[in-house]
Design a protein around this motif. Structure first.
Motif, PDB file in Angstrom:
ATOM      1  N   SER A 276       0.616  -1.117  -0.162  1.00 48.77           N
ATOM      2  CA  SER A 276      -0.467   0.070  -0.007  1.00 48.77           C
ATOM      3  C   SER A 276       0.605   1.462   0.273  1.00 48.77           C
ATOM      4  O   SER A 276       0.711   2.054  -0.537  1.00 48.77           O
ATOM      5  N   LEU A 277       1.914   1.320   0.853  1.00 47.33           N
ATOM      6  CA  LEU A 277       3.177   2.368   0.680  1.00 47.33           C
ATOM      7  C   LEU A 277       3.441   2.589  -0.616  1.00 47.33           C
ATOM      8  O   LEU A 277       3.239   3.632  -1.571  1.00 47.33           O
ATOM      9  N   ARG A 278       4.374   1.802  -1.522  1.00 50.39           N
ATOM     10  CA  ARG A 278       4.720   2.073  -2.675  1.00 50.39           C
ATOM     11  C   ARG A 278       3.309   2.325  -3.989  1.00 50.39           C
ATOM     12  O   ARG A 278       3.707   3.056  -5.526  1.00 50.39           O
ATOM     13  N   LEU A 279       2.124   1.862  -3.347  1.00 53.59           N
ATOM     14  CA  LEU A 279       1.152   2.159  -4.751  1.00 53.59           C
ATOM     15  C   LEU A 279       0.378   3.701  -4.281  1.00 53.59           C
ATOM     16  O   LEU A 279       1.053   4.371  -5.779  1.00 53.59           O
ATOM     17  N   GLU A 280       0.996   3.905  -3.341  1.00 50.96           N
ATOM     18  CA  GLU A 280       0.634   5.034  -2.916  1.00 50.96           C
ATOM     19  C   GLU A 280       1.862   6.100  -3.246  1.00 50.96           C
ATOM     20  O   GLU A 280       1.203   7.528  -4.249  1.00 50.96           O
ATOM     21  N   ALA A 281       2.838   5.722  -3.741  1.00 53.66           N
ATOM     22  CA  ALA A 281       4.407   5.639  -3.943  1.00 53.66           C
ATOM     23  C   ALA A 281       4.372   6.400  -5.231  1.00 53.66           C
ATOM     24  O   ALA A 281       5.289   6.833  -6.621  1.00 53.66           O
ATOM     25  N   GLY A 282       3.522   5.802  -6.349  1.00 52.37           N
ATOM     26  CA  GLY A 282       3.079   5.603  -7.462  1.00 52.37           C
ATOM     27  C   GLY A 282       4.068   4.856  -8.352  1.00 52.37           C
ATOM     28  O   GLY A 282       4.526   4.570  -9.092  1.00 52.37           O
ATOM     29  N   LEU A 283       4.758   3.675  -6.898  1.00 50.97           N
ATOM     30  CA  LEU A 283       5.591   2.856  -7.373  1.00 50.97           C
ATOM     31  C   LEU A 283       5.636   2.104  -8.130  1.00 50.97           C
ATOM     32  O   LEU A 283       5.149   0.593  -7.624  1.00 50.97           O
ATOM     33  N   PRO A 284       6.471   1.392  -9.331  1.00 49.28           N
ATOM     34  CA  PRO A 284       5.278  -0.460 -10.214  1.00 49.28           C
ATOM     35  C   PRO A 284       6.351  -1.272  -9.195  1.00 49.28           C
ATOM     36  O   PRO A 284       6.722  -1.488  -9.059  1.00 49.28           O
ATOM     37  N   LEU A 285       5.209  -2.418  -9.807  1.00 46.18           N
ATOM     38  CA  LEU A 285       5.729  -3.398  -8.857  1.00 46.18           C
ATOM     39  C   LEU A 285       5.553  -4.641 -10.172  1.00 46.18           C
ATOM     40  O   LEU A 285       5.047  -4.730 -11.059  1.00 46.18           O
ATOM     41  N   TYR A 286       7.345  -5.547 -10.274  1.00 39.72           N
ATOM     42  CA  TYR A 286       7.148  -5.749 -10.837  1.00 39.72           C
ATOM     43  C   TYR A 286       6.434  -7.210 -10.747  1.00 39.72           C
ATOM     44  O   TYR A 286       5.934  -8.094 -10.180  1.00 39.72           O
ATOM     45  N   GLY A 287       5.728  -7.582 -12.171  1.00 43.27           N
ATOM     46  CA  GLY A 287       4.771  -8.758 -12.908  1.00 43.27           C
ATOM     47  C   GLY A 287       3.479  -8.344 -12.692  1.00 43.27           C
ATOM     48  O   GLY A 287       2.210  -9.173 -12.950  1.00 43.27           O
ATOM     49  N   HIS A 288       3.283  -6.966 -12.308  1.00 46.08           N
ATOM     50  CA  HIS A 288       2.054  -6.145 -11.947  1.00 46.08           C
ATOM     51  C   HIS A 288       2.009  -5.160 -13.172  1.00 46.08           C
ATOM     52  O   HIS A 288       0.999  -5.282 -14.198  1.00 46.08           O
TER      53      HIS A 288
ATOM     54  N   SER B 255      -3.392   6.649   3.761  1.00 46.79           N
ATOM     55  CA  SER B 255      -2.846   7.988   3.652  1.00 46.79           C
ATOM     56  C   SER B 255      -3.848   8.821   3.173  1.00 46.79           C
ATOM     57  O   SER B 255      -3.890  10.119   4.029  1.00 46.79           O
ATOM     58  N   LEU B 256      -4.793   8.369   2.585  1.00 52.32           N
ATOM     59  CA  LEU B 256      -5.551   9.123   0.927  1.00 52.32           C
ATOM     60  C   LEU B 256      -7.267   9.059   1.953  1.00 52.32           C
ATOM     61  O   LEU B 256      -8.120   9.885   1.804  1.00 52.32           O
ATOM     62  N   GLY B 257      -7.380   8.155   2.464  1.00 53.26           N
ATOM     63  CA  GLY B 257      -8.619   7.071   2.741  1.00 53.26           C
ATOM     64  C   GLY B 257      -9.649   7.366   1.550  1.00 53.26           C
ATOM     65  O   GLY B 257     -10.622   6.759   1.452  1.00 53.26           O
ATOM     66  N   LYS B 258      -8.866   7.312   0.510  1.00 48.77           N
ATOM     67  CA  LYS B 258      -9.307   6.582  -0.357  1.00 48.77           C
ATOM     68  C   LYS B 258      -9.068   5.320  -1.521  1.00 48.77           C
ATOM     69  O   LYS B 258      -7.520   5.352  -0.773  1.00 48.77           O
ATOM     70  N   ALA B 259     -10.019   5.330  -2.480  1.00 52.04           N
ATOM     71  CA  ALA B 259      -9.004   4.056  -3.435  1.00 52.04           C
ATOM     72  C   ALA B 259      -8.441   4.361  -4.560  1.00 52.04           C
ATOM     73  O   ALA B 259      -8.640   5.884  -4.633  1.00 52.04           O
ATOM     74  N   ILE B 260      -7.022   3.906  -4.409  1.00 48.89           N
ATOM     75  CA  ILE B 260      -6.139   4.451  -5.946  1.00 48.89           C
ATOM     76  C   ILE B 260      -5.732   3.252  -6.925  1.00 48.89           C
ATOM     77  O   ILE B 260      -6.118   2.192  -6.367  1.00 48.89           O
ATOM     78  N   ALA B 261      -5.730   4.028  -8.009  1.00 49.05           N
ATOM     79  CA  ALA B 261      -5.276   2.696  -8.963  1.00 49.05           C
ATOM     80  C   ALA B 261      -4.429   2.990  -9.894  1.00 49.05           C
ATOM     81  O   ALA B 261      -4.036   4.260  -9.689  1.00 49.05           O
ATOM     82  N   MET B 262      -3.533   2.364  -9.972  1.00 49.34           N
ATOM     83  CA  MET B 262      -2.420   2.038 -11.330  1.00 49.34           C
ATOM     84  C   MET B 262      -2.930   1.032 -12.821  1.00 49.34           C
ATOM     85  O   MET B 262      -3.109   0.264 -12.380  1.00 49.34           O
TER      86      MET B 262
ATOM     87  N   VAL C 206      -6.401  -2.301 -14.667  1.00 45.45           N
ATOM     88  CA  VAL C 206      -5.566  -2.100 -13.899  1.00 45.45           C
ATOM     89  C   VAL C 206      -4.838  -2.966 -13.751  1.00 45.45           C
ATOM     90  O   VAL C 206      -4.878  -4.163 -13.416  1.00 45.45           O
ATOM     91  N   THR C 207      -3.933  -1.910 -13.041  1.00 42.02           N
ATOM     92  CA  THR C 207      -2.604  -3.304 -12.933  1.00 42.02           C
ATOM     93  C   THR C 207      -2.017  -3.392 -11.314  1.00 42.02           C
ATOM     94  O   THR C 207      -1.738  -4.563 -10.533  1.00 42.02           O
ATOM     95  N   SER C 208      -2.330  -1.996 -10.664  1.00 37.79           N
ATOM     96  CA  SER C 208      -2.059  -2.179  -9.244  1.00 37.79           C
ATOM     97  C   SER C 208      -3.480  -1.274  -8.675  1.00 37.79           C
ATOM     98  O   SER C 208      -3.711  -0.141  -9.007  1.00 37.79           O
ATOM     99  N   GLY C 209      -3.560  -2.071  -7.474  1.00 38.22           N
ATOM    100  CA  GLY C 209      -4.911  -0.828  -6.889  1.00 38.22           C
ATOM    101  C   GLY C 209      -5.284  -1.471  -5.465  1.00 38.22           C
ATOM    102  O   GLY C 209      -4.991  -2.831  -5.614  1.00 38.22           O
ATOM    103  N   GLY C 210      -6.141  -0.896  -4.690  1.00 41.02           N
ATOM    104  CA  GLY C 210      -6.172  -1.296  -3.610  1.00 41.02           C
ATOM    105  C   GLY C 210      -6.690   0.354  -2.815  1.00 41.02           C
ATOM    106  O   GLY C 210      -7.143   1.480  -3.474  1.00 41.02           O
ATOM    107  N   PHE C 211      -6.933   0.542  -1.352  1.00 34.91           N
ATOM    108  CA  PHE C 211      -7.245   1.476  -0.390  1.00 34.91           C
ATOM    109  C   PHE C 211      -5.710   1.936   0.172  1.00 34.91           C
ATOM    110  O   PHE C 211      -4.707   0.946   0.252  1.00 34.91           O
ATOM    111  N   ALA C 212      -5.982   3.026   0.087  1.00 34.41           N
ATOM    112  CA  ALA C 212      -4.788   4.668   0.123  1.00 34.41           C
ATOM    113  C   ALA C 212      -5.133   4.748   1.484  1.00 34.41           C
ATOM    114  O   ALA C 212      -5.583   5.693   2.056  1.00 34.41           O
TER     115      ALA C 212
END
Lengths: 121, 389
Positions: free
Chosen positions: B246-258, B338-345, B330-336
């Motif tokens: 969830s931290l890397r998703l908020e930071a906009g960092l990609p996850l290999y394989g996703h 720090s933002l209290g909202k759903a985010i995705a990449m 969507v390749t990564s998504g979930g609840f953020a």
């Protein structure tokens, strides 16, 4: 007033012809912080085992099934603003929906306290 | 998450520490690792943003590529070892200063990403690189690097005999400075060795949370002692894979394989910054024709950040345009947290990638509003020493 359980960790607390459905303390602990709850519509007709609601943790979405057949009579609107109630108070303030039970005999097929405790020990 | 059968599951040197902290162990990247501890993903995530979270990332693939016959001239030896790895990647390694690290990508001949990785130039030795690759891809990556090294250099894998710890968050620097004085002098993307009670620690100022923080390579024998020493500081709490994600998703960092795979190019992934200028001008990296063409023109798809209304849109959810036509996934998504909202990449055509574009995501068959937003979702807070100092 009796409470019955499903092997999928829903509870149904029976008050007359109404059942109050939620997930057990064991289930909320396993799921972790609940961040979103998708509630059914009032009036929705459910068969036993139908998907009735979805609870989402940070990591994953989990379906909540209908323990018995019936019609959704009320939903816990408080969960829209405060889904964490399922974590903090799963058996009371964190109930998910109420169902008008179509066939009370279906309750006999569910787990009682002792059987559910055995399942989760 | 990649699941591995029970027969092949490995443990890290910190396995007992995870059990003692009530870690909820799950198989990940071939290792048994904690998805969370007792306090839960939300609390671990927020603690890391406010204080310091301690992660076991020993499933990753650290290694050292070292010249077999260094000539003794540090610059010439560095150029020689850089020349081994550069044909595999899009980053300028030759130009790295001692002790500096570059984020780069291993590429296939079509310009697709085999893995994303860190390559650092030894602060002391000429002709030595510190490399950290991803867990799920490390065997393949190391085989490629070894083949390129031939008899000119040797690759020493450091994943089996070591643990890799990540200490992340705004208070990480004060905590680590007590254990490894001088760590506070590293700038973001620098590393060097430190002595800790006679034990060598390789500390890099880098991470995967968007916060200031460090990654620490320590021998397996001393890993538990270091873990315990870091946790003894009240500012540190252990954090599991759930918070890491969830931290890397908020930071906009990609996850290999996703968010990255062998079909995705660095340009499509929005990682054009990692295609170094010198390499672009020389066009001497795998898939250069595609990557340079995409950079000049427009790629067919591009990775965007999405702010999602309502339920989280998870990996695999379709992205729809305002009219409801499927335009991406969507390749990564979930609840953020720090933002209290759903985010995705996810990936969409460039025509739909402008910041502010109103799109939709399909969650359980229903369309929900989503807006293209800049990434990172939560600002990075890396520590960069000013060049003047």
């Amino acid at each position: 007033m009796t409470t019955k359980f499903t092997p999928d960790h829903e509870y149904i607390r029976v008050e007359g012809s109404t059942g109050i459905v939620g997930i057990t303390p064991y289930a909320q602990n396993a799921l972790g912080d609940i961040v979103f709850v998708e509630l059914p519509s009032v009036g929705k007709v459910l068969k036993k085992g139908d998907e009735a609601a979805v609870v989402e943790s940070v990591k994953a979405a989990s379906e909540i099934y209908a323990p018995v057949a019936g019609t959704v009579s009320e939903i816990n609107e408080a969960l829209s603003g405060e889904p964490g109630l399922i974590n903090t108070d799963p058996e009371s303030g964190g109930w998910i929906y109420k169902i008008t039970i179509a066939d009370a005999s279906e309750l006999d097929g569910l787990l009682d306290d002792a059987a559910y405790a055995e399942l989760t020990k | 998450m990649a699941q591995t059968s029970a027969e092949t599951i490995k443990t890290t040197p910190l396995y007992e520490q995870h059990l003692a902290a009530n870690g909820r162990m799950v198989p990940f990247g071939g290792y048994s690792l904690p998805v969370q501890y007792a306090s839960g993903i939300m609390a671990e995530h927020k603690w890391t943003r406010e204080h310091a979270g301690l992660f076991d990332v020993s499933h990753m693939g650290p290694g050292f590529l070292t010249l077999n016959n260094p000539g003794g001239d540090a610059e010439a030896d560095h150029a020689a070892v850089a020349a081994i790895i550069e044909p595999l990647i899009c980053g300028d390694i030759t130009g790295l200063k001692p002790g500096n690290i570059r984020y780069t990508m291993l590429l296939n001949d079509q310009g697709g990403v085999i893995d994303d990785l860190m390559v650092g130039r030894s602060p002391l030795l000429g002709g030595a690189l510190y490399i950290v690759v991803n867990a799920g891809t490390k065997d393949g990556d190391f085989a490629i690097i070894e083949a390129a090294a031939g008899d000119k250099a040797r690759l020493m894998r450091a994943d089996a005999d070591n643990a890799l710890l990540a200490l992340q968050g705004p208070e990480a620097v004060q905590v680590l400075a007590r254990i490894a004085p001088g760590a506070e002098d590293l700038s973001f993307m620098q590393y060097r060795a430190f002595d800790w009670n006679g034990e060598r620690l390789i500390i890099s100022r880098a991470g995967y949370t968007g916060e200031d923080g460090f990654e620490i390579l320590v021998s397996a024998a001393n890993a538990a002692r270091l873990w315990d020493a870091l946790l003894a500081d009240d500012r540190v709490q252990p954090a599991g894979l759930g918070a890491r994600d969830s931290l890397r998703l908020e930071a906009g960092l990609p996850l290999y394989g996703h968010d990255l795979d062998a079909s995705v190019s660095p340009i499509e992934a929005g990682l054009g910054f990692a295609v170094s200028k010198r390499r672009r001008e020389a066009a001497d990296f795998p898939g250069a024709s595609r990557i340079l063409a995409e950079r000049e023109g427009a790629p067919g798809r591009i990775r965007v950040g999405l702010m999602v209304e309502g339920a989280p849109a998870r990996e695999g959810a379709e992205i729809l345009d305002a009219a409801g036509s499927v335009i991406g996934v969507v390749t990564s998504g979930g609840f953020a947290p720090s933002l209290g909202k759903a985010i995705a990449m996810g990936f969409v055509p460039p025509s739909h990638a402008e910041i502010g574009t109103a799109l939709q995501v399909s969650v359980r068959g229903r369309a929900q509003a989503a807006t293209v937003v800049p990434t990172p979702f939560v600002p990075h807070r890396y520590f960069r020493k000013s060049k003047a100092s």
